[in-house]
Scaffold this active site. Sequence first.
Site, PDB file in Angstrom:
ATOM      1  N   GLY A  46       0.846  -1.183   0.000  1.00  0.00           N
ATOM      2  CA  GLY A  46       0.000   0.000   0.000  1.00  0.00           C
ATOM      3  C   GLY A  46       0.882   1.233   0.000  1.00  0.00           C
ATOM      4  O   GLY A  46       2.031   1.180   0.456  1.00  0.00           O
ATOM      5  N   GLN A  51       3.193   9.873   1.286  1.00  0.00           N
ATOM      6  CA  GLN A  51       4.466   9.143   1.351  1.00  0.00           C
ATOM      7  C   GLN A  51       5.380   9.427   0.168  1.00  0.00           C
ATOM      8  O   GLN A  51       6.549   9.035   0.179  1.00  0.00           O
ATOM      9  CB  GLN A  51       4.219   7.635   1.438  1.00  0.00           C
ATOM     10  N   CYS A  93       5.894   0.131   7.766  1.00  0.00           N
ATOM     11  CA  CYS A  93       5.513   1.241   6.897  1.00  0.00           C
ATOM     12  C   CYS A  93       6.726   1.620   6.057  1.00  0.00           C
ATOM     13  O   CYS A  93       7.841   1.701   6.581  1.00  0.00           O
ATOM     14  CB  CYS A  93       5.070   2.423   7.757  1.00  0.00           C
ATOM     15  N   LEU A  94       6.498   1.859   4.772  1.00  0.00           N
ATOM     16  CA  LEU A  94       7.613   2.229   3.882  1.00  0.00           C
ATOM     17  C   LEU A  94       8.294   3.511   4.352  1.00  0.00           C
ATOM     18  O   LEU A  94       9.466   3.727   4.070  1.00  0.00           O
ATOM     19  CB  LEU A  94       7.106   2.418   2.442  1.00  0.00           C
ATOM     20  N   GLU A 136      -3.625   2.768   5.332  1.00  0.00           N
ATOM     21  CA  GLU A 136      -3.549   3.808   4.293  1.00  0.00           C
ATOM     22  C   GLU A 136      -4.509   4.957   4.584  1.00  0.00           C
ATOM     23  O   GLU A 136      -4.167   6.121   4.360  1.00  0.00           O
ATOM     24  CB  GLU A 136      -3.811   3.223   2.902  1.00  0.00           C
TER      25      GLU A 136
END
Length: 171
Positions: A46, A51, A93-94, A136
């Site tokens: 996601g 981001q 989380c990225l 998200e």
Amino acid sequence: MVYPIVKFGDPVLENEAATVTEFDTPELHKFIEDMFESMYAAKGVGLAAPQIGVGKKIAVIDTSNGEDPEAKLVIINPKIVNVEGKQDGEEGCLSIPGFREQVRRGKRVTVRAQNLKGEAFDQTGEDLLARAFQHETDHLYGRLYITHISALKRDLMKRKIKKLQRAGDWK
Ligand code: ZN
């Protein structure tokens, strides 16, 4: 185009994103394409627009990691409208690379959103998809998953990140 992923510490991640009001434009189509490309490049399931530094309520999700074209989802201006049950599981989380924590989420979750054309829809997901809807949607309201862990764990994580930032290893 693959965008670089914005890391924790950038205010764009902790501010509520703006509601999208223009749909079906070539710019929006291109942006969504770029979001999927950026998400796959970063090996995420996601990705929320903040981001990649864009404060708009847009997120893309693909819990199949690009295996199943039907799993590609675009949620614009999403809201969580129903939550049933609970699931405990590890979440990352990225924008906070290298960290994962146990996070309790709803097991079966319905999101209400708009598609690329601006049409409203409801979609219900379970397990990983339910987690992605919540993670998200949170992003688009400036909430990171670490707001759902204990203050103790969160402070420890923030201290580690500060150390990485000072060493120049957090970009
Ligand atoms: Zn995230």
